[in-house]
Design an enzyme around this catalytic site. Structure first.
Site, mmCIF file in Angstrom:
data_model
loop_
_atom_site.group_PDB
_atom_site.id
_atom_site.type_symbol
_atom_site.label_atom_id
_atom_site.label_comp_id
_atom_site.label_asym_id
_atom_site.label_seq_id
_atom_site.Cartn_x
_atom_site.Cartn_y
_atom_site.Cartn_z
ATOM 1 N N GLU A 205 14.852 -1.279 -9.359
ATOM 2 C CA GLU A 205 13.553 -1.840 -9.760
ATOM 3 C C GLU A 205 12.734 -0.779 -10.484
ATOM 4 O O GLU A 205 12.088 -1.048 -11.505
ATOM 5 C CB GLU A 205 12.803 -2.347 -8.522
ATOM 6 C CG GLU A 205 11.494 -3.056 -8.866
ATOM 7 C CD GLU A 205 10.649 -3.383 -7.631
ATOM 8 O OE1 GLU A 205 11.115 -3.149 -6.498
ATOM 9 O OE2 GLU A 205 9.506 -3.843 -7.827
ATOM 10 N N CYS B 36 7.948 -0.123 2.070
ATOM 11 C CA CYS B 36 8.689 -0.178 3.339
ATOM 12 C C CYS B 36 7.781 -0.235 4.551
ATOM 13 O O CYS B 36 8.164 -0.699 5.603
ATOM 14 C CB CYS B 36 9.573 1.049 3.496
ATOM 15 S SG CYS B 36 10.617 1.321 2.103
ATOM 16 N N SER C 164 6.333 -2.313 -5.078
ATOM 17 C CA SER C 164 7.717 -2.750 -5.169
ATOM 18 C C SER C 164 7.899 -4.066 -4.425
ATOM 19 O O SER C 164 7.315 -4.282 -3.369
ATOM 20 C CB SER C 164 8.625 -1.687 -4.552
ATOM 21 O OG SER C 164 9.875 -2.235 -4.259
ATOM 22 N N LYS D 96 5.695 -3.531 12.489
ATOM 23 C CA LYS D 96 6.890 -4.332 12.194
ATOM 24 C C LYS D 96 6.828 -5.685 12.897
ATOM 25 O O LYS D 96 7.443 -6.647 12.480
ATOM 26 C CB LYS D 96 8.151 -3.570 12.617
ATOM 27 C CG LYS D 96 8.508 -2.415 11.685
ATOM 28 C CD LYS D 96 9.136 -2.877 10.378
ATOM 29 C CE LYS D 96 9.502 -1.715 9.487
ATOM 30 N NZ LYS D 96 8.709 -1.641 8.242
ATOM 31 N N GLU E 236 5.153 -7.682 10.466
ATOM 32 C CA GLU E 236 6.047 -7.954 9.346
ATOM 33 C C GLU E 236 7.050 -9.047 9.709
ATOM 34 O O GLU E 236 7.300 -9.962 8.922
ATOM 35 C CB GLU E 236 6.796 -6.672 8.943
ATOM 36 C CG GLU E 236 7.633 -6.865 7.683
ATOM 37 C CD GLU E 236 8.546 -5.685 7.394
ATOM 38 O OE1 GLU E 236 8.078 -4.535 7.528
ATOM 39 O OE2 GLU E 236 9.712 -5.908 7.045
ATOM 40 N N GLU F 30 6.211 -14.979 4.229
ATOM 41 C CA GLU F 30 6.856 -14.691 2.940
ATOM 42 C C GLU F 30 8.306 -14.230 3.120
ATOM 43 O O GLU F 30 9.087 -14.241 2.178
ATOM 44 C CB GLU F 30 6.092 -13.582 2.189
ATOM 45 C CG GLU F 30 4.719 -13.981 1.682
ATOM 46 C CD GLU F 30 3.622 -13.722 2.696
ATOM 47 O OE1 GLU F 30 3.950 -13.550 3.891
ATOM 48 O OE2 GLU F 30 2.438 -13.713 2.301
ATOM 49 N N CYS G 13 7.376 7.471 9.510
ATOM 50 C CA CYS G 13 7.765 6.628 10.647
ATOM 51 C C CYS G 13 7.947 7.441 11.929
ATOM 52 O O CYS G 13 7.771 6.924 13.021
ATOM 53 C CB CYS G 13 9.056 5.900 10.336
ATOM 54 S SG CYS G 13 8.984 5.029 8.778
#
Lengths: 586, 509
Positions: A281, A298, A318, A357, A360, A365, A502
Site C-alpha cells: 500500500e 495497527c 493505512s 483490542k 477493535e 467495519e 505494545c
C-alpha cells in the site's frame, strides 16, 4: 551537592530534588500512593508525609524540594501515626472485600495497608456507593474502589493527551468519571488502558472475558483457535514473578494447548502479512495513488482516537487491519477451508497486550459476511490469571512450537510489539519490493529507542523516504500537528498509542505484581526480549516467510488483491462522542 | 489624611466612630461608577502617578515592606515579601491577580470593597504590576457578585479612557491591563493555587507548594496573588506613606482589618478597626452587645475554618499572632457572635459540614477526614455519641490539620478543635447525658408539660401527632413516644406551661 540530614544522619545529595528522591538515595523507600514516576507531582494522598524540622506541618515528600541543611525525619512516632491514620481514612471509604477482589494479592493499596500496619477499620463511617460502569467492552470503572490518587487522570492527560476522565464532584462525593458522568463506552476514551495500568486498586480494570473464554474452552462443539501478540510473550513471565527480558513464546504456546485450545497460532504470522499489505500500500501511495504521508493502523486505541480527533487524516491512514484482525479473518476463511470446518463453529480468541483490542474486535467495519472475526480479545493479565487459575505454572512447562500454517513468523513480525517495530519491518520489505535489491543492514536503528518521537530516512528506489515514529498518544498529537501543518514533511508515519509501543500496552502485567507503580526500565527489558529474538531468527523479513508466500499462492493471490481488500483491509469514519466539539479538518 | 473624610461624616455614631477605615475609606463616600468622583474627591490615581513618576519599582516594593502590610486573605503573609519574591523573578511575563473569590458564608468584605470603590482595587493592582514588573492583571471574582463585576467593567472602561489602564500609562512606558475571570463559587478557589488552576481553566484544586505562585503561577509564569482588601490598602500606603501605615496596629500586625460582624449582636455589618482593637470593643462598643438580654457565649473569627473563643478571650487584642495563640485565626474576617441559645457542638457540625462539602476532594485527610468528623458530630448531636468520640475528633482534627495539602484542610478542624478545647463540657453533656444545654439539638430536645398547666386543651388541639393527652381543666401530658418534636404545643401554650429541655433526667420525669 547539598547536605541534608535524614533520620539523624547526614547525606550529600544533588540539588533540586524532592525529599522522596533524597530519601531513596539514602536508602529509605517512603511509603507512597499517588506518586508515579512517569507523571506530574500530585501531592494528594499524603501518605508520603515526613517531618521537616522548622516546618509547622508535615510535608509531602514527593513534592517538597530539599534545601541545604534540611533536617528530615521519615519515621518519627508522629509521622508513622499520621501516615497510618491517613491510610486508615482511605481504607475506611474502601470496600473491605479484598478476598473477592480481582486485584487481591496484586494491589498497591493492600500492600500499603500492610506496610503502614493497619489492623482494624478505624472509623466505621459511611462508604461511598456508586454503580459500576461495565458498559464499555474495554474498561470498567468501579468508583467504590477508587482512592482518588488521580494517576489515571494524569496519565490520560499528560501522557495520552486524551483527557477522557477527570475528577468531578466535591468533598466526599469526589469521583473519577468521563465528562458529564457518562459511561466510558460513550466517552472520548481511546480505550488504550493506560489508566488501568497505573491504577493502584481494582477501580479501573479491563472488561474481562475470562468466564466466556473458559465456557468456550469447555464447549466440545467448538473449534478453539487462539493467537497471541508479540508483546504478550515479552511480559507474561512477570505475572509469575519473573523479571522481564525473556521471550516466553514457546512456553506460552504450550500453555495455551494445556488450557484447551485446539490450534495455537501466532499473531506474528499476520504481522508479516500486515507488512506485505502495508508495504505494498505504501509503495502504491508513493507511486502517486493515494495520500501521503501514510500512517500505520495497527494500534486500536490510535484507531479510535484518530476517528475522533484527527478525522481530517483519515485518507492518510493505512487501510490495513491490525495483525489480530487479519489473523482472525484468515482463521475463519483460509484456515476453516483447510480443515473443512464451518467458520461458525470456530471461536477465535486473541491474547493481546492491549485493552483497546477488545474495542477493535467489536468494530462492525471488521465483520466479514456479517460474521465477527475475533470473538474474544483478552489481555496479558487475563492470560496470566487464566493460566494460574488452571494450575499451569508457566515457568515450569516445556516449550512447544506454534501450529502450522499460521504459526511461522519472521523477525520483522516479532518486533511489531515495540515502538518503531512496524516501521522497521515495513521498510525492510518495502525497500526490497521497490528496488528488487537485498537490504544490507536490516537493523534500522533510527527506528529504535524510547524517545517520544523518532525520525529517520532511508532510500527506497529513487525516493528518499522520510519517516517518523511516535508512541503514546500525547506524542502522536505533537507529531500529527506537525503533519497537519506540512504534509510533505514525512512519507511514512508509525503511531502506537501506548508508551513504548505494545510492550507498554494497557493490558500488560502490573509492575512488581502490583506492589509498585510502573517503571520505564521495565519497557527496555521487554523490548530487549523481542529485539533479541529478531536477531536470532533465520528469517527476518516478512516477505521471506514461506508460509506467507504459500498463503498468497493458495488463497489471496497477491497483496492488495480483491480478496485482500475484503479480508485484510478496512475503512474509517469520523466519530464525535459527547465531549468533543466537532472540528472541521483542514 | 485620607481616612478623615469618613470620620468627619460618620464619626459621631458609635458604630462608626470606633472604626478606622483605610481599605473601605471610600465606600459610601464616593460614587463608585464615577471615576472623577474618585479622582477629585478621594485623591484617586494620585498614588499611581506618584509611583510612576517618583519611584522605582524596587522602591515601591520597599515601601510596602516597610509598611508592614500583611495579606488580608487570611494567612497574613507579609505583602512586601510576596511582592519582592515576584519582582525577583526574571521571566518577562508576569501576572498580578486579585483574589475576589469570597466564599465564607456571611462574608461580604471583598464584595463591598469592590462595589463601593472599584478604582482603589484597580489602582492597587496597577501599583503592584509596576512594582513586580507585570503587565497583565486578572481579577478572579465569583459570578454571584454581578454588581461588583458590572462596576469593575465600568471602572476598567473609565480608567482606560483616562489613560490609567492600557499602554503607556500616564505617558510612562508602563503597560498594564486587567481582565476578569468569573469563578463558579467554589470555596476552595479562594486558595491561591486552586484559584490559579481555575484561572487556567482547570478544576479548582490546590497545587502543592513550593513552587509558590511567585515562581510558578498562572500559566507557569511568576504571579502575585493578593486579596481585595490587601489591594485596597496599597494606595493608602503609597499616599500617606509606610511610616503612617505602620504607626497603626500592633507590633507585628499593622494597619486595619475589616470584619463582617454577624450573629447574635445588635449592630451587624462591616467594621474596619485598627489591629490591636480588642474583641470586647468590637462586640460591645461597635456591635452594641448581645440583643434580647441574652448572655454572650462565644465569638467565632476567621470564617468557616476559624475557631470559637470564649468570654475569657474578649480582651484579646486582634492581630494575626494573638488570635492564633488563642486558638483561632484571623481568616478573611468573618466574625460571628454566639449567644447562649446556640449549641457549640451543633455549630461545629455546621462548619465542618460546610468545609466537607467544599473540600476539593484532592487530599485524603481533608476529603475523608472531615467526613468522618462530620459523622461523629452528627452522631453526637443526634444523641448517639459514644465514649471516646471526643478523643477521636481530636485525633482526626490534628491529622487533618497537620497533613492536609492546602489551607482549607489545614484549618478545617479549627471550629471543632476550638470548641472541644473551650466547651468540652458541652460535648460531654451531649454524649453522656444526651443533653444540649442550648436546647438546639433537635433530636435531644423533649417537650413536656409542667404544673403551670391549666388544662385549657390548646396544646392538645395544636398537636399534629396526637401526642398530648389530658381532660379539660386537668393537667395534660405529652406522650414522648408519639411526640414528633415539632414545637407547636410550645408555641401555642399561653401559660408557659410547656417546657423544652434535653438530657436523660428530664426524660425520666
Amino acid at each position: 551537592m547539598i547536605k541534608v540530614h535524614i533520620n539523624g544522619r547526614a547525606y550529600d545529595v544533588v540539588e533540586n530534588i524532592t525529599i522522596m528522591q533524597a530519601a531513596t538515595m539514602a536508602g529509605y523507600k517512603i511509603p507512597r500512593l499517588c506518586y508515579h514516576p512517569k507523571l506530574s507531582f500530585f501531592g494528594g494522598c499524603r501518605v508520603c508525609i515526613v517531618e521537616v524540622e522548622g516546618m509547622k506541618n508535615f510535608v509531602a515528600s514527593c513534592t517538597f524540594p530539599v534545601k541545604e541543611g534540611m533536617k528530615i525525619h521519615t519515621n518519627t512516632e508522629a509521622v508513622r501515626k499520621a501516615r497510618k491514620e491517613i491510610v486508615e481514612l482511605i481504607l475506611d471509604n474502601h470496600p473491605q472485600d479484598c478476598n473477592i477482589c480481582k486485584r487481591n494479592g496484586i494491589c498497591e493499596l493492600q500492600n500499603l495497608a500492610r506496610v503502614v500496619g493497619v489492623e482494624e477499620r478505624a472509623f466505621e463511617g459511611e462508604r461511598k456507593s456508586y454503580e459500576k460502569d461495565n458498559a464499555s467492552p474495554c474498561i470498567t470503572n468501579n468508583q467504590e474502589k477508587c482512592i482518588l490518587c488521580g494517576r489515571c487522570v494524569r496519565v490520560c492527560s499528560e501522557i495520552q493527551n486524551i483527557n477522557a476522565i477527570d475528577f468531578t464532584g466535591r468533598g466526599i462525593n469526589t469521583r473519577i468519571s468521563p465528562a458529564f458522568d457518562i459511561s466510558f463506552k460513550d466517552s472520548v476514551c481511546s480505550t488504550c488502558g493506560q489508566c488501568v495500568n497505573v491504577c493502584p486498586t481494582a477501580t479501573l480494570m479491563e472488561h474481562d472475558y475470562i468466564k466466556e473464554t473458559f465456557e468456550v474452552l469447555n464447549d466440545k462443539s467448538k473449534i478453539k483457535v487462539v493467537q497471541i501478540a508479540p508483546s504478550v510473550r515479552a511480559a507474561i513471565g512477570e505475572y509469575f514473578g519473573i523479571k522481564p527480558g525473556k521471550n516466553w513464546e514457546k512456553e506460552t504456546a504450550a500453555a495455551l494447548r494445556k488450557l484447551g485450545f485446539d490450534y495455537v497460532f501466532d499473531t506474528q504470522f499476520t504481522a508479516d502479512l500486515t507488512i506485505m499489505e502495508e508495504a505494498s500500500e505504501f509503495l502504491e501511495r508513493l507511486g502517486g495513488k493515494g495520500e501521503l504521508p501514510m500512517i500505520t493502523s495497527c494500534s486500536s486505541a490510535w484507531m479510535k482516537a484518530m476517528e475522533q480527533f484527527y478525522p481530517d487524516l483519515i485518507p492518510n491512514v493505512s487501510s490495513c487491519r491490525s495483525p489480530m484482525s487479519m489473523m482472525s479473518s484468515i482463521i475463519k476463511t483460509y484456515f476453516a477451508d483447510k480443515i473443512g470446518a464451518d467458520p461458525k463453529n470456530i471461536v477465535s480468541v486473541a491474547f493481546m497486550c492491549c485493552v483497546a483490542k477488545k474495542y477493535e474486535a467489536q468494530r462492525p467495519e471488521l465483520m466479514v459476511d456479517g460474521m465477527r472475526m475475533t470473538d474474544y480479545a483478552l489481555t496479558t493479565r487475563e492470560l496470566g490469571w487464566m493460566l494460574k487459575s488452571a494450575g499451569i505454572n508457566l515457568p515450569d512447562i516445556k516449550g512447544e512450537e506454534f501450529d502450522s500454517p499460521l504459526g511461522m513468523s519472521s523477525g520483522a513480525g516479532t518486533i511489531f510489539g515495540v515502538t518503531g517495530g512496524v516501521m522497521e519491518a515495513a521498510l525492510r520489505t518495502a525497500y526490497e519490493f521497490a528496488t528488487g535489491k537485498t537490504l544490507g543492514d536490516i537493523d534500522i536503528l533510527s527506528a529504535r529507542g524510547n524517545q517520544g518521537i523518532k525520525e529517520g530516512k532511508i532510500d527506497v528506489g529513487q525516493t528518499e523516504v522520510r519517516f517518523a515514529i511516535s508512541h503514546g498518544l500525547g506524542n502522536a498529537a505533537k507529531l500529527l500537528n506537525e503533519v497537519r501543518k506540512d504534509k510533505n514533511k514525512y512519507h511514512f508515519i508509525e503511531i502506537m498509542a501506548c508508551p513504548g509501543g505494545c510492550i507498554g500496552g494497557g493490558g500488560q502485567p502490573y509492575a512488581g505484581l502490583g506492589s509498585e507503580p510502573f517503571d520505564v526500565s521495565l519497557l527496555k527489558l521487554r523490548a530487549s526480549a523481542l529485539y533479541d529474538s529478531d536477531k536470532t531468527k533465520m528469517i527476518r523479513k516478512s516477505h521471506e516467510n514461506p508460509d506467507i508466500k504459500k498463503l498468497y499462492d493458495e488463497f489471496l493471490g497477491k497483496p492488495l488483491s480483491e480478496k485482500s481488500h475484503k479480508l485484510l483491509h478496512t475503512h474509517y469514519k469520523p466519530h464525535t462522542p459527547k465531549g468533543i466539539i466537532p472540528k472541521a479538518g483542514k | 489624611m485620607i481616612t478623615d473624610k469618613f470620620k468627619k461624616n460618620f464619626g459621631d455614631i458609635n458604630f462608626f466612630g470606633k472604626q478606622l477605615r483605610i481599605a473601605l475609606r471610600n465606600c459610601g463616600m464616593i460614587d463608585p461608577e464615577n471615576i472623577y468622583d474618585y479622582i477629585y474627591n478621594a485623591r484617586g490615581y494620585e498614588a499611581l502617578s506618584k509611583v510612576l513618576t517618583d519611584m522605582k519599582p524596587a522602591e515601591v516594593v520597599e515601601e510596602i515592606k516597610k509598611s508592614g502590610l500583611r495579606g488580608r486573605g487570611g494567612a497574613g503573609f507579609p505583602t512586601g515579601l510576596k511582592w519582592e519574591f515576584t519582582a525577583k523573578e526574571t521571566n518577562p511575563e508576569k501576572y498580578v491577580v486579585c483574589n475576589a473569590d469570597e466564599g465564607d458564608p456571611g462574608a461580604f468584605m471583598d464584595r463591598s470593597a469592590i462595589e463601593g470603590d472599584p478604582h482603589s482595587v484597580i489602582e492597587g493592582m496597577l501599583i503592584g504590576g509596576y512594582a513586580v514588573g507585570a503587565s497583565k492583571g486578572i481579577i478572579y471574582i465569583r459570578a454571584e457578585y454581578p454588581l461588583a463585576v458590572e462596576r469593575l467593567y465600568k471602572a476598567f472602561d473609565a480608567a482606560r479612557n483616562e489613560g490609567f489602564l492600557g499602554k503607556n500609562i500616564l505617558g510612562s512606558d508602563f503597560n498594564f491591563d486587567i481582565e476578569i475571570r468569573l469563578g463558579a463559587g467554589a470555596f476552595v478557589c479562594g486558595e491561591e493555587t486552586a484559584l490559579i488552576n481555575s484561572i487556567e481553566g482547570k478544576r479548582g484544586m490546590p497545587r502543592p507548594r513550593p513552587p509558590f505562585p511567585a515562581v510558578n503561577g498562572v500559566f507557569g509564569k511568576p504571579t502575585l496573588v493578593n486579596n481585595v482588601e490587601t489591594w485596597a490598602n496599597i494606595t493608602a500606603v503609597i499616599i500617606e506613606g509606610a511610616d503612617w501605615f505602620s504607626s497603626i496596629g500592633t507590633e507585628k500586625s499593622k494597619g486595619t482589618k475589616v470584619f463582617a460582624l454577624a450573629g447574635k449582636i445588635k449592630n451587624t455589618g462591616l467594621v474596619e478597626v485598627p489591629m490591636g482593637t480588642t474583641l470586647r470593643e468590637i462586640v460591645y462598643d461597635i456591635g452594641g452587645g448581645i440583643p434580647n438580654g441574652k448572655r454572650f457565649k462565644s465569638v467565632q473569627t476567621g470564617g468557616p475554618s476559624g475557631g470559637c473563643l470564649t468570654e475569657k478571650f474578649l480582651d484579646t487584642k486582634i492581630d494575626y499572632e494573638s488570635l492564633a495563640a488563642a486558638g483561632s485565626i484571623m481568616g478573611s474576617g468573618g466574625m460571628i457572635i454566639i449567644d447562649e441559645d446556640s449549641c457549640m457542638v451543633n455549630l461545629a457540625k455546621y462548619f465542618i459540614e460546610f468545609t466537607q462539602s467544599e473540600s476539593c476532594g484532592k487530599c485524603v485527610p481533608c476529603r475523608e477526614g472531615t467526613k468522618r468528623m462530620l459523622e461523629i458530630l452528627e452522631r453526637i448531636t443526634n444523641g448517639e455519641g459514644k465514649e471516646g468520640d471526643i478523643e477521636k475528633l481530636e485525633r482526626l482534627g490534628n491529622v487533618i490539620k497537620q497533613a492536609s495539602l492546602c489551607g482549607l484542610g489545614q484549618s478545617a478542624p479549627n471550629p471543632v478543635l476550638s470548641t472541644i478545647k473551650n466547651f468540652r463540657t458541652e460535648y460531654e453533656e451531649h454524649i453522656k447525658l444526651k443533653k444540649c444545654r442550648a436546647n438546639a439539638c433537635e433530636k435531644l430536645v423533649n417537650y413536656y408539660v409542667t404544673d403551670k398547666c391549666v388544662g385549657c386543651g390548646a396544646c392538645k388541639r395544636a398537636c399534629p401527632a396526637g401526642a398530648i393527652e389530658g381532660s379539660l381543666k386537668a393537667a395534660h401530658k405529652i406522650d414522648l413516644a408519639k411526640c414528633i418534636k415539632c414545637g407547636r404545643c410550645y408555641k401555642t401554650c399561653k401559660f408557659g406551661a410547656i417546657k423544652k429541655d434535653s438530657g436523660i433526667r428530664e426524660i425520666m420525669q
